[in-house]
Design a protein around this motif. Sequence first.
Motif, PDB file in Angstrom:
ATOM      1  N   PRO A 203       0.845  -1.202   0.000  1.00  0.00           N
ATOM      2  CA  PRO A 203       0.000   0.000   0.000  1.00  0.00           C
ATOM      3  C   PRO A 203       0.874   1.243   0.000  1.00  0.00           C
ATOM      4  N   ASN A 204       0.452   2.242  -0.746  1.00  0.00           N
ATOM      5  CA  ASN A 204       1.317   3.378  -0.999  1.00  0.00           C
ATOM      6  C   ASN A 204       0.525   4.666  -0.772  1.00  0.00           C
ATOM      7  N   GLY A 205       0.349   5.492  -1.816  1.00  0.00           N
ATOM      8  CA  GLY A 205      -0.327   6.768  -1.666  1.00  0.00           C
ATOM      9  C   GLY A 205      -1.755   6.654  -1.186  1.00  0.00           C
ATOM     10  N   VAL A 206      -2.216   7.686  -0.464  1.00  0.00           N
ATOM     11  CA  VAL A 206      -3.586   7.704   0.054  1.00  0.00           C
ATOM     12  C   VAL A 206      -4.118   9.129  -0.020  1.00  0.00           C
ATOM     13  N   ALA A 207      -5.390   9.268  -0.408  1.00  0.00           N
ATOM     14  CA  ALA A 207      -6.002  10.595  -0.506  1.00  0.00           C
ATOM     15  C   ALA A 207      -7.497  10.500  -0.254  1.00  0.00           C
ATOM     16  N   LEU A 208      -8.017  11.410   0.585  1.00  0.00           N
ATOM     17  CA  LEU A 208      -9.449  11.509   0.862  1.00  0.00           C
ATOM     18  C   LEU A 208     -10.152  12.250  -0.256  1.00  0.00           C
ATOM     19  N   ASN A 209     -11.432  11.918  -0.466  1.00  0.00           N
ATOM     20  CA  ASN A 209     -12.221  12.719  -1.406  1.00  0.00           C
ATOM     21  C   ASN A 209     -12.722  13.976  -0.689  1.00  0.00           C
ATOM     22  N   ALA A 210     -13.443  14.825  -1.406  1.00  0.00           N
ATOM     23  CA  ALA A 210     -13.777  16.158  -0.908  1.00  0.00           C
ATOM     24  C   ALA A 210     -14.597  16.141   0.380  1.00  0.00           C
ATOM     25  N   SER A 213     -15.923  10.974   2.523  1.00  0.00           N
ATOM     26  CA  SER A 213     -16.763   9.779   2.584  1.00  0.00           C
ATOM     27  C   SER A 213     -16.000   8.532   2.153  1.00  0.00           C
ATOM     28  N   PHE A 214     -14.911   8.719   1.414  1.00  0.00           N
ATOM     29  CA  PHE A 214     -14.054   7.597   1.053  1.00  0.00           C
ATOM     30  C   PHE A 214     -12.637   8.101   0.838  1.00  0.00           C
ATOM     31  N   LEU A 215     -11.718   7.166   0.762  1.00  0.00           N
ATOM     32  CA  LEU A 215     -10.351   7.503   0.401  1.00  0.00           C
ATOM     33  C   LEU A 215      -9.899   6.575  -0.709  1.00  0.00           C
ATOM     34  N   LEU A 216      -8.942   7.050  -1.472  1.00  0.00           N
ATOM     35  CA  LEU A 216      -8.281   6.228  -2.476  1.00  0.00           C
ATOM     36  C   LEU A 216      -6.914   5.832  -1.959  1.00  0.00           C
ATOM     37  N   MET A 217      -6.533   4.591  -2.230  1.00  0.00           N
ATOM     38  CA  MET A 217      -5.230   4.092  -1.810  1.00  0.00           C
ATOM     39  C   MET A 217      -4.579   3.346  -2.964  1.00  0.00           C
ATOM     40  N   PHE A 228     -11.615   2.861  -0.362  1.00  0.00           N
ATOM     41  CA  PHE A 228     -12.053   2.412   0.951  1.00  0.00           C
ATOM     42  C   PHE A 228     -13.116   3.373   1.446  1.00  0.00           C
ATOM     43  N   TRP A 229     -14.325   2.844   1.681  1.00  0.00           N
ATOM     44  CA  TRP A 229     -15.443   3.672   2.113  1.00  0.00           C
ATOM     45  C   TRP A 229     -15.350   3.955   3.610  1.00  0.00           C
ATOM     46  N   LEU A 230     -15.484   5.221   3.985  1.00  0.00           N
ATOM     47  CA  LEU A 230     -15.430   5.633   5.382  1.00  0.00           C
ATOM     48  C   LEU A 230     -16.802   5.944   5.957  1.00  0.00           C
ATOM     49  N   LYS A 231     -17.755   6.295   5.094  1.00  0.00           N
ATOM     50  CA  LYS A 231     -19.100   6.662   5.528  1.00  0.00           C
ATOM     51  C   LYS A 231     -20.127   5.983   4.634  1.00  0.00           C
ATOM     52  N   GLY A 232     -21.378   6.013   5.088  1.00  0.00           N
ATOM     53  CA  GLY A 232     -22.471   5.502   4.274  1.00  0.00           C
ATOM     54  C   GLY A 232     -22.662   4.007   4.396  1.00  0.00           C
ATOM     55  N   VAL A 301      -1.862  10.189 -14.078  1.00  0.00           N
ATOM     56  CA  VAL A 301      -3.210  10.289 -14.610  1.00  0.00           C
ATOM     57  C   VAL A 301      -4.087  11.011 -13.599  1.00  0.00           C
ATOM     58  N   LYS A 302      -4.993  11.867 -14.103  1.00  0.00           N
ATOM     59  CA  LYS A 302      -5.951  12.564 -13.250  1.00  0.00           C
ATOM     60  C   LYS A 302      -7.323  11.930 -13.430  1.00  0.00           C
ATOM     61  N   LEU A 303      -7.909  11.493 -12.322  1.00  0.00           N
ATOM     62  CA  LEU A 303      -9.235  10.878 -12.332  1.00  0.00           C
ATOM     63  C   LEU A 303     -10.175  11.690 -11.459  1.00  0.00           C
ATOM     64  N   ASN A 304     -11.462  11.720 -11.837  1.00  0.00           N
ATOM     65  CA  ASN A 304     -12.430  12.338 -10.944  1.00  0.00           C
ATOM     66  C   ASN A 304     -12.981  11.287  -9.986  1.00  0.00           C
ATOM     67  N   GLU A 305     -13.957  11.668  -9.156  1.00  0.00           N
ATOM     68  CA  GLU A 305     -14.468  10.755  -8.129  1.00  0.00           C
ATOM     69  C   GLU A 305     -15.166   9.537  -8.721  1.00  0.00           C
ATOM     70  N   ARG A 306     -15.599   9.644  -9.970  1.00  0.00           N
ATOM     71  CA  ARG A 306     -16.260   8.513 -10.632  1.00  0.00           C
ATOM     72  C   ARG A 306     -15.279   7.626 -11.383  1.00  0.00           C
TER      73      ARG A 306
END
Length: 350
Positions: A203-210, A213-217, A228-232, A301-306
């Motif tokens: 596991p390497n980089g990690v970033a929360l969404n705005a 509610s989730f983070l990307l890893m 990884f979902w943090l809420k909902g 690469v730049k990705l949006n939340e979807r």
Amino acid sequence: MKKCVGVCSLLGAVAVLCVVAVVEGAIEAVELPGGVFGPESIAFDCRGEGPYASVSDGRILKWKGPHLGWTQFALTSPNREGKECDGQPQSEAACGRPLGIKFHPTTCDLYIADAYFGLLAVGPKGGLARQLATSAQGVPLRFTNALDIDPQNGIVYFTDSSILFQRRVWLLSIMNGDKTGRLLKYDPRTQNVTVLRNGLAFPNGVALNADSSFLLMAETGTLQVLKFWLKGPKANTMEIFAQLERFPDNIKRTDNGDFWIAMNSARGTLDTQTWKELYRGATMKQGEVKIPWIQADPVAVKLNERGEVKGMVDGGEGQALESVSEVEESRGRLWIGSAVKPYVGLIING
């Protein structure tokens, strides 16, 4: 300096992919002080000053512009006196090797993931960082790598790439198919560290969404970015967000909520085919996003939340971007980190 070329291509009916196509020599190199290399991660402080960079000799440096250059801001190790802190593998355990860095938006403290000294923080004036966590549930942090901070509650999400292999022998983790990495969270109110997920392949980089509610890893060992979902209703579950053709490294969210994912080509170190063969059991899963590669040498690469592709950086097969650890977007500029280069790259975006 040559200007980078912006290229937009239609993908499907409405999506437009904008590529920053970089030819050799088009990157502005913000050179580090003599002998220093490896600006792994980049951050800007609460006043927008910087960038700050975590470098190979165990320090955090601050860029003060072309006239003043780089100055020392922080240290992660109290054991540097009398040591030759030259950034080489044999000196890392004593001198420290800061990797992921991020300023807390409210306190303006700098949080640091040091590969050897764990999770640390230092105040707005810098100096020697204080240790916040060196273990999780009784297991020492052996390869603290990247982090992000929830601005709502100050919780820090971070990764420990392996409980067996330290950073100076990181390649052994890959070659042995190590899957002992962990995704962790540190709660500043209780000072407790919780293991959110273990059994991860580097596991390497990690970033929360705005809205946190989730983070990307980045799971570098499987060439995947995981969500990884943090809420909902899906809280505490994980799913595949993107399948990459290269090794995902650090992830940074932009001001508008997109994510820059650095893809370290690691040319000459371990080719992509070798990596794929090590994890050839990995298969496509439902909901997985397959990136539509249209460039020969994608390094970010730049990705949006979807998971839609919003942009890409093409390294042009040159040496300038042969090892990209991070892309930090700020005020129309892309600041490029690297684990091995003696400079921070700068691209004027647009």
